[in-house]
Design a protein around this motif. Structure first.
Motif, PDB file in Angstrom:
ATOM      1  N   GLN A 206      35.550 -29.358 -11.172  1.00 17.85           N
ATOM      2  CA  GLN A 206      36.144 -28.255 -10.430  1.00 17.85           C
ATOM      3  C   GLN A 206      36.696 -27.191 -11.372  1.00 17.85           C
ATOM      4  O   GLN A 206      36.586 -25.988 -11.109  1.00 17.85           O
ATOM      5  N   TYR A 207      37.288 -27.623 -12.487  1.00 18.87           N
ATOM      6  CA  TYR A 207      37.807 -26.680 -13.487  1.00 18.87           C
ATOM      7  C   TYR A 207      36.665 -25.825 -14.046  1.00 18.87           C
ATOM      8  O   TYR A 207      36.811 -24.605 -14.197  1.00 18.87           O
ATOM      9  N   MET A 208      35.547 -26.453 -14.351  1.00 15.98           N
ATOM     10  CA  MET A 208      34.406 -25.731 -14.896  1.00 15.98           C
ATOM     11  C   MET A 208      33.871 -24.706 -13.905  1.00 15.98           C
ATOM     12  O   MET A 208      33.490 -23.598 -14.285  1.00 15.98           O
ATOM     13  N   ARG A 209      33.876 -25.074 -12.641  1.00 18.80           N
ATOM     14  CA  ARG A 209      33.418 -24.134 -11.611  1.00 18.80           C
ATOM     15  C   ARG A 209      34.383 -22.963 -11.470  1.00 18.80           C
ATOM     16  O   ARG A 209      33.966 -21.802 -11.373  1.00 18.80           O
ATOM     17  N   THR A 210      35.683 -23.267 -11.475  1.00 19.07           N
ATOM     18  CA  THR A 210      36.701 -22.218 -11.333  1.00 19.07           C
ATOM     19  C   THR A 210      36.665 -21.240 -12.502  1.00 19.07           C
ATOM     20  O   THR A 210      36.813 -20.026 -12.315  1.00 19.07           O
ATOM     21  N   LYS A 211      36.455 -21.763 -13.709  1.00 18.17           N
ATOM     22  CA  LYS A 211      36.417 -20.925 -14.907  1.00 18.17           C
ATOM     23  C   LYS A 211      35.036 -20.318 -15.159  1.00 18.17           C
ATOM     24  O   LYS A 211      34.841 -19.643 -16.168  1.00 18.17           O
ATOM     25  N   LYS A 212      34.128 -20.557 -14.211  1.00 19.84           N
ATOM     26  CA  LYS A 212      32.779 -19.969 -14.265  1.00 19.84           C
ATOM     27  C   LYS A 212      32.036 -20.307 -15.560  1.00 19.84           C
ATOM     28  O   LYS A 212      31.491 -19.443 -16.248  1.00 19.84           O
ATOM     29  N   TYR A 213      32.041 -21.593 -15.878  1.00  9.64           N
ATOM     30  CA  TYR A 213      31.229 -22.073 -17.005  1.00  9.64           C
ATOM     31  C   TYR A 213      29.757 -21.793 -16.707  1.00  9.64           C
ATOM     32  O   TYR A 213      29.369 -21.641 -15.542  1.00  9.64           O
ATOM     33  N   PRO A 214      28.935 -21.731 -17.734  1.00  7.08           N
ATOM     34  CA  PRO A 214      27.497 -21.556 -17.509  1.00  7.08           C
ATOM     35  C   PRO A 214      26.961 -22.634 -16.572  1.00  7.08           C
ATOM     36  O   PRO A 214      27.390 -23.798 -16.635  1.00  7.08           O
ATOM     37  N   LYS A 215      26.009 -22.271 -15.739  1.00  5.18           N
ATOM     38  CA  LYS A 215      25.480 -23.199 -14.737  1.00  5.18           C
ATOM     39  C   LYS A 215      24.907 -24.463 -15.366  1.00  5.18           C
ATOM     40  O   LYS A 215      25.026 -25.552 -14.808  1.00  5.18           O
ATOM     41  N   GLU A 216      24.282 -24.313 -16.544  1.00  2.00           N
ATOM     42  CA  GLU A 216      23.674 -25.481 -17.168  1.00  2.00           C
ATOM     43  C   GLU A 216      24.737 -26.490 -17.626  1.00  2.00           C
ATOM     44  O   GLU A 216      24.507 -27.707 -17.598  1.00  2.00           O
ATOM     45  N   GLN A 217      25.930 -26.004 -18.040  1.00  2.00           N
ATOM     46  CA  GLN A 217      27.012 -26.914 -18.432  1.00  2.00           C
ATOM     47  C   GLN A 217      27.588 -27.636 -17.222  1.00  2.00           C
ATOM     48  O   GLN A 217      27.882 -28.829 -17.285  1.00  2.00           O
ATOM     49  N   ILE A 218      27.732 -26.894 -16.138  1.00  2.00           N
ATOM     50  CA  ILE A 218      28.243 -27.497 -14.905  1.00  2.00           C
ATOM     51  C   ILE A 218      27.262 -28.546 -14.393  1.00  2.00           C
ATOM     52  O   ILE A 218      27.655 -29.636 -13.989  1.00  2.00           O
ATOM     53  N   GLU A 219      25.978 -28.224 -14.450  1.00  2.09           N
ATOM     54  CA  GLU A 219      24.962 -29.159 -13.994  1.00  2.09           C
ATOM     55  C   GLU A 219      24.929 -30.403 -14.875  1.00  2.09           C
ATOM     56  O   GLU A 219      24.760 -31.529 -14.383  1.00  2.09           O
ATOM     57  N   ALA A 220      25.123 -30.230 -16.178  1.00  2.00           N
ATOM     58  CA  ALA A 220      25.143 -31.367 -17.098  1.00  2.00           C
ATOM     59  C   ALA A 220      26.315 -32.295 -16.782  1.00  2.00           C
ATOM     60  O   ALA A 220      26.179 -33.522 -16.837  1.00  2.00           O
ATOM     61  N   GLU A 221      27.473 -31.725 -16.440  1.00  2.00           N
ATOM     62  CA  GLU A 221      28.637 -32.529 -16.071  1.00  2.00           C
ATOM     63  C   GLU A 221      28.390 -33.265 -14.754  1.00  2.00           C
ATOM     64  O   GLU A 221      28.758 -34.440 -14.608  1.00  2.00           O
ATOM     65  N   ARG A 222      27.768 -32.577 -13.818  1.00  5.82           N
ATOM     66  CA  ARG A 222      27.463 -33.205 -12.524  1.00  5.82           C
ATOM     67  C   ARG A 222      26.507 -34.381 -12.713  1.00  5.82           C
ATOM     68  O   ARG A 222      26.694 -35.450 -12.113  1.00  5.82           O
ATOM     69  N   ILE A 223      25.513 -34.209 -13.559  1.00  5.76           N
ATOM     70  CA  ILE A 223      24.550 -35.276 -13.831  1.00  5.76           C
ATOM     71  C   ILE A 223      25.236 -36.460 -14.508  1.00  5.76           C
ATOM     72  O   ILE A 223      24.936 -37.623 -14.219  1.00  5.76           O
ATOM     73  N   LYS A 224      26.179 -36.165 -15.404  1.00  4.00           N
ATOM     74  CA  LYS A 224      26.916 -37.228 -16.094  1.00  4.00           C
ATOM     75  C   LYS A 224      27.661 -38.100 -15.083  1.00  4.00           C
ATOM     76  O   LYS A 224      27.637 -39.333 -15.163  1.00  4.00           O
ATOM     77  N   ILE A 225      28.320 -37.447 -14.129  1.00  3.89           N
ATOM     78  CA  ILE A 225      29.039 -38.183 -13.087  1.00  3.89           C
ATOM     79  C   ILE A 225      28.065 -39.005 -12.250  1.00  3.89           C
ATOM     80  O   ILE A 225      28.304 -40.187 -11.968  1.00  3.89           O
ATOM     81  N   PHE A 226      26.963 -38.389 -11.877  1.00  8.38           N
ATOM     82  CA  PHE A 226      25.945 -39.072 -11.075  1.00  8.38           C
ATOM     83  C   PHE A 226      25.431 -40.319 -11.787  1.00  8.38           C
ATOM     84  O   PHE A 226      25.305 -41.392 -11.182  1.00  8.38           O
ATOM     85  N   GLU A 227      25.149 -40.197 -13.065  1.00 10.21           N
ATOM     86  CA  GLU A 227      24.591 -41.317 -13.826  1.00 10.21           C
ATOM     87  C   GLU A 227      25.578 -42.478 -13.947  1.00 10.21           C
ATOM     88  O   GLU A 227      25.192 -43.652 -13.880  1.00 10.21           O
ATOM     89  N   VAL A 228      26.866 -42.158 -14.133  1.00 12.36           N
ATOM     90  CA  VAL A 228      27.878 -43.214 -14.242  1.00 12.36           C
ATOM     91  C   VAL A 228      28.012 -43.963 -12.921  1.00 12.36           C
ATOM     92  O   VAL A 228      28.041 -45.204 -12.887  1.00 12.36           O
TER      93      VAL A 228
END
Length: 240
Positions: A206-228
């Motif tokens: 949520q922090y990454m989304r609020t701070k408007k991180y690049p989409k690829e970084q946000i997607e990488a974090e989402r995938i990390k959560i999914f994989e765990v």
């Protein structure tokens, strides 16, 4: 005494301190007065045993002397259909909060669990790694975490827990060595004699989304959560 409002008061004082340090306004000050950023606004009450007995369950924990108040619903019995323990951390857990105090983080947490594990978060046991509120500069000490692990072990026995997920800051409180924590990521390991995984919390995403991180970084974090969570489902939950 409204001890249930202590966390809100502490948060107001911390916000005031940040405002003073920001110096985003003109402030008149006498020569003998302190610089605004040097004003002590930390709130550290010691709740008396009499207040505890009137306000809370007499069987609740009294191990940590400098707690501000108990977090809601951390000692009660819940009917669960999934024998798994999810440990999270909220600096301030308000009376209307569910699993996370921030509504966006809470919604994301629920979607994470249900979307990957296949059941609603309330069907498992979700607890705070720290069962009480403490002042900001005292939160998460080794002693607090060790004391609260007594309640973790009690929950494991009481609810016949078969696996644990440590989310976000909860994992960082338990494993303080960053190198050790990094090595545990992406693995099923044994903690409290049970299979356990560490998973990024929804607050990071949520922090990454609020701070408007690049989409690829946000997607990488989402995938990390999914994989765990997928790892937990396959290796710990298994096939029904």
């Amino acid at each position: 005494m409204r001890v249930d409002l202590y966390p809100e008061l502490s948060e107001i004082l911390e916000d005031a301190l940040r405002l003073l340090k920001g110096r985003r306004f003109f402030l008149w000050r006498r020569d003998e007065e302190l610089e605004p950023e040097k004003i002590k606004l930390s709130f550290r009450p010691v709740v008396s045993e009499k207040v505890i007995e009137r306000k809370f369950d007499k069987n609740a924990c009294t191990l940590c002397a400098r707690r501000i108040s108990y977090k809601k619903e951390q000692f009660g019995f819940h009917r669960i259909s999934q024998p798994y323990l999810f440990l999270v951390h909220n600096p301030f857990l308000g009376p209307k909060a569910k699993f996370y105090n921030d509504l966006a983080e809470n919604s994301l947490f629920e979607k994470m669990v249900e979307g990957v594990l296949g059941f609603r978060a309330e069907n498992a046991l979700v607890r705070e790694i720290l069962r009480c509120h403490f002042s900001m500069d005292e939160t998460g000490t080794v002693e607090q975490v060790e004391n609260c692990q007594i309640h973790v072990r009690s929950d494991i026995e009481k609810f016949s827990i078969k696996g644990i997920i440590l989310f976000g800051q909860a994992a960082a409180f338990v494993f303080r060595d960053k190198k050790e924590l990094l090595e545990l990521q992406g693995k099923v390991f044994t903690w409290q004699s049970l299979p356990t995984v560490v998973c990024p919390g929804p607050n990071r995403l949520q922090y990454m989304r609020t701070k408007k991180y690049p989409k690829e970084q946000i997607e990488a974090e989402r995938i990390k959560i999914f994989e765990v969570l997928k790892l937990f489902k396959e290796k710990v939950i298994g096939t029904p």
